[in-house]
Motif scaffolding. Sequence first.
Motif, short mmCIF file in Angstrom:
data_model
loop_
_atom_site.label_atom_id
_atom_site.label_comp_id
_atom_site.label_asym_id
_atom_site.label_seq_id
_atom_site.Cartn_x
_atom_site.Cartn_y
_atom_site.Cartn_z
N TYR A 94 0.85 -1.20 0.00
CA TYR A 94 0.00 0.00 0.00
C TYR A 94 0.88 1.25 0.00
O TYR A 94 2.07 1.19 0.33
N PRO A 117 -5.29 3.03 9.24
CA PRO A 117 -6.11 2.20 8.34
C PRO A 117 -5.52 0.81 8.10
O PRO A 117 -6.25 -0.12 7.78
N GLU A 120 -6.65 -1.14 11.10
CA GLU A 120 -8.09 -1.34 10.96
C GLU A 120 -8.39 -2.41 9.92
O GLU A 120 -9.25 -3.28 10.13
N GLY A 121 -7.69 -2.34 8.79
CA GLY A 121 -7.89 -3.34 7.75
C GLY A 121 -7.57 -4.74 8.23
O GLY A 121 -8.32 -5.70 7.97
N ARG A 124 -10.29 -6.02 10.50
CA ARG A 124 -11.48 -6.43 9.73
C ARG A 124 -11.29 -7.78 9.07
O ARG A 124 -12.25 -8.52 8.84
N MET A 125 -10.06 -8.10 8.75
CA MET A 125 -9.76 -9.41 8.15
C MET A 125 -9.80 -10.53 9.16
O MET A 125 -9.79 -11.71 8.81
N GLU A 227 -9.26 -6.32 -0.92
CA GLU A 227 -10.45 -5.46 -0.91
C GLU A 227 -10.69 -4.86 0.47
O GLU A 227 -11.04 -3.68 0.60
N THR A 228 -10.48 -5.65 1.51
CA THR A 228 -10.67 -5.16 2.88
C THR A 228 -9.69 -4.04 3.19
O THR A 228 -10.05 -3.02 3.79
N LEU A 229 -8.44 -4.21 2.80
CA LEU A 229 -7.44 -3.18 3.03
C LEU A 229 -7.78 -1.91 2.25
O LEU A 229 -7.68 -0.79 2.78
N GLU A 231 -10.72 -0.85 1.30
CA GLU A 231 -11.86 -0.20 1.92
C GLU A 231 -11.45 0.55 3.18
O GLU A 231 -11.92 1.66 3.43
N ALA A 232 -10.57 -0.05 3.98
CA ALA A 232 -10.12 0.62 5.21
C ALA A 232 -9.35 1.89 4.88
O ALA A 232 -9.52 2.93 5.54
N TRP A 236 -10.76 5.66 5.76
CA TRP A 236 -9.92 6.43 6.69
C TRP A 236 -9.83 7.89 6.27
O TRP A 236 -9.88 8.80 7.10
#
Length: 277
Positions: A94, A117, A120-121, A124-125, A227-229, A231-232, A236
């Motif tokens: 990223y 983020p 957070e990502g 969420r995973m 995708e989760t990363l 979105e986070a 953010w």
Amino acid sequence: MTELADREWRLIRDGIRDGPTQMALEEVAATTALEDGLRTVRVYSWEPSTLSLGYRQEADSVDWDYCEREGIDVTRRQTGGGGIYHDRHADISYTIVAPADEVPGDLMDCYALFCEPILEGLQRMGVDADFAGSEQPSIHQPSCYLRDINPAHDVVAPAGGDDAGKVSGNAQYRQRDVVIQHGSISYDLEPGHHVGVFDADLEPATFTDRVTSIREQAGIDREEAVETLAEALGEWCDADEGDWDAAELEAAGDLAERKYGADAWIREREVLEASEQ
């Protein structure tokens, strides 16, 4: 959501690109942030798989024959630290790019902000991750994942556990009054390549003893993790969906050719002007 969300941001869900181009795009994003006021967050992958050397890393720490034999590219980052093997499938990367006057001047505070983020990502995973609770000594200094673990910017999982392994390394640099942070997150482990790219007698177990992965911790597939990363990162900073424009891609192609893909930069940190190539 960060207080920076009231600025103009774009989220780029980037395609796969070679290492020199990925590094060049970060410089281009810095110019765009400074001149056009458009900040960038993105997720991306490397193809072919690439070893990115830290800015001051010695070229003789690389097993060049191994990289050539295995089809692994080599480039050099602007950030310091050890080399990172970015596997096409096992690595998720990223970037965050913003003007320096909008973010904390203290390096540790800036890391804490930009890693929000990322943490957070991972949560969420289903990955219980956090900054390392304590330092761990270096195993092999030329390797980012085997260097000393620093609580300031290294992320481990499970959080607070005695058996926590490094899952993400993050680094920053400032260029033309812009802060660029990029990071590598281990989706899966490719220990043979991670140690094979270095000119050293390292066993794959040396890597697996120190490093963990999203797949090991949470078992989700790579597409879902990416995708989760994304979105986070987007949430953010309240980013709009975006992409590189034609001028940016052209500039990145030129920069990749004369700098990040040039042997003089990769081996000696020398930047060649276009007229010298």
